[in-house]
Scaffold this motif. Sequence first.
Motif, mmCIF file in Angstrom:
data_model
loop_
_atom_site.group_PDB
_atom_site.id
_atom_site.type_symbol
_atom_site.label_atom_id
_atom_site.label_comp_id
_atom_site.label_asym_id
_atom_site.label_seq_id
_atom_site.Cartn_x
_atom_site.Cartn_y
_atom_site.Cartn_z
ATOM 1 N N TRP A 157 0.700 -1.375 0.079
ATOM 2 C CA TRP A 157 -0.202 0.074 0.189
ATOM 3 C C TRP A 157 0.921 1.065 0.127
ATOM 4 O O TRP A 157 0.893 1.976 -1.128
ATOM 5 C CB TRP A 157 -1.102 -0.130 1.194
ATOM 6 N N LEU A 161 2.747 4.379 -3.147
ATOM 7 C CA LEU A 161 2.644 6.221 -3.227
ATOM 8 C C LEU A 161 3.737 6.370 -3.232
ATOM 9 O O LEU A 161 3.793 7.860 -3.908
ATOM 10 C CB LEU A 161 2.748 6.703 -1.599
ATOM 11 N N THR A 187 -3.140 11.125 1.352
ATOM 12 C CA THR A 187 -2.878 9.380 1.807
ATOM 13 C C THR A 187 -2.124 8.876 2.596
ATOM 14 O O THR A 187 -2.362 8.419 3.973
ATOM 15 C CB THR A 187 -2.077 8.761 0.660
ATOM 16 N N SER A 191 -3.723 6.096 6.116
ATOM 17 C CA SER A 191 -2.323 5.059 5.778
ATOM 18 C C SER A 191 -1.997 4.615 7.203
ATOM 19 O O SER A 191 -1.885 3.983 7.847
ATOM 20 C CB SER A 191 -1.121 5.042 4.816
ATOM 21 N N LYS A 244 -8.281 7.608 -0.086
ATOM 22 C CA LYS A 244 -7.722 6.570 -1.525
ATOM 23 C C LYS A 244 -8.842 7.098 -2.279
ATOM 24 O O LYS A 244 -8.779 6.764 -4.111
ATOM 25 C CB LYS A 244 -7.681 5.253 -1.712
ATOM 26 N N PRO A 246 -12.067 8.472 -3.802
ATOM 27 C CA PRO A 246 -12.390 9.371 -2.859
ATOM 28 C C PRO A 246 -12.979 9.282 -2.773
ATOM 29 O O PRO A 246 -14.329 10.401 -3.508
ATOM 30 C CB PRO A 246 -11.367 10.223 -3.063
ATOM 31 N N MET A 273 -5.310 3.041 -9.248
ATOM 32 C CA MET A 273 -5.048 4.184 -8.267
ATOM 33 C C MET A 273 -6.335 3.635 -6.882
ATOM 34 O O MET A 273 -6.756 3.753 -6.180
ATOM 35 C CB MET A 273 -4.055 4.777 -8.027
ATOM 36 N N GLY A 277 -9.309 1.953 -3.066
ATOM 37 C CA GLY A 277 -9.961 1.988 -1.965
ATOM 38 C C GLY A 277 -11.410 1.648 -1.850
ATOM 39 O O GLY A 277 -11.716 0.565 -0.746
#
Lengths: 525, 732, 97
Positions: A157, A161, A187, A191, A244, A246, A273, A277
């Motif tokens: 994960w 990034l 992000t 996280s 994420k 979003p 990406m 999420g």
Amino acid sequence: MHGMLSSMNYNGWILTTLLLLPVLGAVMLSVQAAGSGQADDATKMSSARRTALLFFTAEAVISLGLWWSIDYGTADWQATVTVPWIPQWGIFYRIGVDGIAVLLILLTTLLMPLTVLGSWTSIRQKPHAFYALLLVLTTGMLGVFMALDLALFYVFWELMLIPMYLIIGIWGGQRRLYASLKFFLFTMLGSLLMLVAILYIGLKTVDPLGRPVFAYDWILQSASYPGTASLWLFGAFFVAFAVKVPMWPFHTWLPDAHVEAPTAGSVVLASIMLKMGTFGFIRFALPMFPDAVNHPVVRSSVIVLAVIGIVYGALVSMVQPDFKKLVAYSSVSHLGFVMLGIFALTTQSLQGALMVNINHGISTGALFLLIGMLYERRHSRMIADFGGIAKVMPVFAVLLTIVALSSIGVPGTNGFVGEFLVLIGAFTTEPVAAVIATTVVVFAAVYMLWALQRIIYNPLSKPENAALKDLNWREIGLLLPLIAAIFWLGLYPAPILNRTHAVATRIIERVHGMSDATSAGVVRP
Amino acid sequence: MLESTHPLADTAARFVWWLPTLPLIGFLINGALSVYASAKLGPADPSSDHGHEAHGHSANAHHQPHAADAGHDGHDTPIRHRFAAIASVVGPGVMVVAFGLALATFFAMRGVEMHSPYVNTLFSWLPVGALQVDAALQLDGLSMVMVLVITGIGMLIHLFSVGYMQDDPGYPRYFAYLNLFVFFMLLLVLGANYVVTFVGWEGVGLCSYLLIGFWFSEQANADAGKKAFIVNRIGDFGFMVAMFMLFAHLGTLDYTTIAAKADQLPAGGIVVTAICLFLFLGCAGKSAQIPLFVWLPDAMAGPTPVSALIHAATMVTAGVFLVARSSMLFSIAPVASLTVALVGAVTALFAATIGLKQWDIKKVLAYSTVSQLGYMFIGVGVGAYTAGVFHLVTHAFFKALLFLGSGSVIYAMHRAYHATHHHGDDAQDMRNMGGLKKYMPATWALMWIATLAIAGVPPFSGFFSKDEILGAAFARAHGSTLADATLLGLPGSTVLYIVWVLGLASALLTAIYMTRMMLYTFHGPNRTGAANTPHLAEAPWIMTGPLVVLGVLSLVGGWLNLPAVITDLMPIGPSGTLEHWLEPVVGEATARVAGTGTHLSASTEEVLIGFAVAIAIAGIVIAKMRLKPEVLVSKSASLPSNGIQRVLEHKWFVDEAYDATLVKPTYAISKSVLWTGIDVGLIDTLLVNGSAALTRFLGWMGGQLQSGRVGTYAWMLVLGALLLLRAFARAS
Amino acid sequence: MLAESLTLSAALFTIGVIGVLTRRNAIIVFMCVELMLNAVNLSFVALSRLYGATGQVFVIFVMTVAAAEAAVGLAIIISIFRHKKSVNLQDINILRG
């Protein structure tokens, strides 16, 4: 096909190979970069993109077998690999896939070569570094879809990034530093909360030797959390994933990141990406915390946020002067559909959400590629700078029209199937939310057709546009697979639906079943 | 019934999937030609924006290309012509074959006894748990009627287009869109479930969008196309919600299953009423009823054959089709049915008033279409589903004829203007026409047939269908389920009488505005200008031919469903043919609505018929007496009107009202509240940048402690130590 | 005897602290720190009568560290003086954050 693959022990090596191949490619590119110190920019660019395309194509080709090698009738993990990594802390290299993950993996591997083709002529600065980062990014993304160990999942994960941060920050547009920092901070915020939650879960679930356990299956079977812990844990995961997705109101990093990122960055960001999420919700948040998901306040809040995102994204799209930003806000709307589908908790809506995930990857990816092509020619993304270019770029106009129609969910294209399933499923449990979300079919038509009109229709009044060249064969060729996918998924989505059915059913049953069993104080609406 | 054991299984009907496939093939070929032509040969006419075609009409596009690309174009001309030749064969060709197949299927259906529809399942489309949607086509009486109308009239209009569009640079593109439209339209009527119908439903909307904006280089045309699509999507919202409700309550979207299960819904209950009202919202969008009619008049920006096919004969009647298709639901939702009838009646009158004062010949016909669609909704609303479909069919005949006839007129006007290089004037404005009877006698005669038909003069087709609708509205006011229901506090019977009166009133207005149109166009002195007059002439046979066929159909269309009261008086043919044909589809629903004692006595019916005929003739006579084509002046010389005339000319300012109350506020709110307010202002500035500022402030506070003075540090150290000491002392 | 020694130690320590806190000259502050260290040494020695020789061992350590510290500290002060031409602590704020 299946027999041939199993004779090669395909399932045994494929996942690890998919993870390692891009890393190998990145190493190759670094070696190449070191060796080509004196060469001019054009040589560097062509050697870098060729190597990258080679690796991405190889990755795509070998991944195709997953379409056949996996048994989609079951919801169990397949193609699993387990190797101890830090066994003292209960951390293992444990990977595997189910029907949902396979589709997202295929989406990733098949889309990545197209992003290379889309960057073919536009990345002139430090091309080796760019493609190397793209390859590392691929490993990170694939890893997220495969990880069956929470600690490993977190590693992947975070691994996604950094390359994306660099891609935006180095190859981006005017305000790239602002955008990349915003992307990173948003992000990261989520996280870290998730990391805390993962550590809590790992330390709470111990094996007979007293070591922490991060294995996903083990946690699913044994975990039960006291009191409100389940809600807190869900909250931590929720923030990480919601940023994420979003979800509104965590979405404001997205328009900036999209607009500033180079074409390949935008495509990867939107197509893959953002799926992290929603994938996280489906894979982790729902099955691990059914109590929280069934909690009436939690569930209705999430649904309200999803519906706000759907309507809000569409309305804000409508007024954007920048086409790329328009598409970015439309993503907020589309991903809202996914969230609505997931939290409506019906088979139809969940499978619809998975369809929207894939469709959004295809359609929005194609839109960003098209915008990139336009930008390369005209160095503008402002809608007002165009008009009437269907006259000079007819092929572009046809393709843009098809993709735009798919994005607003015209039946016959993929967009419709996903949206329809989400809404029809959501209506049975959340009728009000579904009806409000349905109004977006109108707003979507407004923003997309209006933009379409101002770009390709209307009089060709600006002299700068009169000399625009139509798409070349490379550009047409890289868009055609996406166009084909748009119609395939729109007209015959059954193969996809059949491949996700078993998993979706299991997740829904788990969420409903757990709450029935432990329904003390938890009321299912 | 199983597919293989159905009586139609071994007939031509098993090729039913070829019906939509044929036009799809046509689309693919023409589309490929079009893209290839523009990509390989470059844009046909890049510097011209059709600016001279005030209403986007391009019948005169055969002027010389602009000097800039003359050489380029000259080089490509043979290829272009070959492409055009292929498109002229493929486009109408697939329609001819499809019509042949439709006829074969029709005769096959006549030969068998059908108790259930023939469902041809192609593949499983959306299999998701309880939701099973197949890509399946359904043949029954209703879809057969629609298929015949679509392929038949579609074929004629394709042929007409060969002449009308011959010199347009986008010729293959035009046929591609038109073929695609037919494909979706056939899907719409043949779908075996709501979802397949919805595919066609949105698909025809898409084609309408593309064809209205066919000459997209002019902003008005592109705007009109977009408006049509968006307004239609408001309707589609209703359609979608109706589907969701059906699935939620009945667990299926197949027509046959829903018809069988409809009784599970409580009759007149909130659920079925809501389903029907949402469906009707969809119909109002597609069929241009209040409040969603605004797109149809603007849609006249498209080529005239498009207006004939899509915006008169087929697509806009899809709403009527859908109500008839859902008759089992509407028949148990009296409130919804009354709403349909009332909205239809109000629309019929409202649009007719606007039609009275339009100068653009196509706008007159557009409002006339809205008005006639209102009639059809009266029919299906009062539960006379056959009558609604009957009017749909006859209307397709005479309105297609009227549009194509007006197309011929515009074509002639354009050619005249073109020959004299007279591009400033409006070729569609009736004030510039007049006396065309002398130059275009065939068009004149055929359009009079259509005018008499739409006005409801016997024995033309419109008379029979319109009369049946009005008769049904009158009859349902007693003893039917509708009469017993209440709508907005009014008893159903009162509503139905209001509907009937509104219907009669709009019949009168219809006769007036149609006569007005004919008088101003074909009669009186010619106002085209002396220079242009010698160039006015009848259109070529490829265009006039279809007109003749439609003229015959408008004349005899009434024989499809003669009322018994007339065949009893004079045996001119079998009565109620269409009614028998549709009986398996809508018979049960019709009977349920009709309830008891709704058959009018023959004498009442005769009085009603006499009344309707008198009104039609009165309308024509009033128009003839009051209007003076002799005093009319050409458009450029006429003065702006005022008072009620102005209100009607500006269509009651509905567009302006929508713009001010809906469009502008939505845009403004989205822009200033949502985007700059919430997104940029609240979230980004306050929350995101605000938290950054807070962090920076805290950092600054901490920084202040680090003064760099060792003395201060020492003081703090000592104070800290003392505090610790005190804490330890306390603890021990 | 113990009480007196500890009292002296406390007095010395307090004088040292006050010196560190109030004086500006780095050399004097440094001397005061030494005073504090030696005050602690005194209490170690005094208390070793009660608790054994460990305290005396500690004193040796402290003295060694103090010597090392004096060497380093004086060297720093000298280099600061070379740089700033002052040993006034008010003038030395390069640690400022």
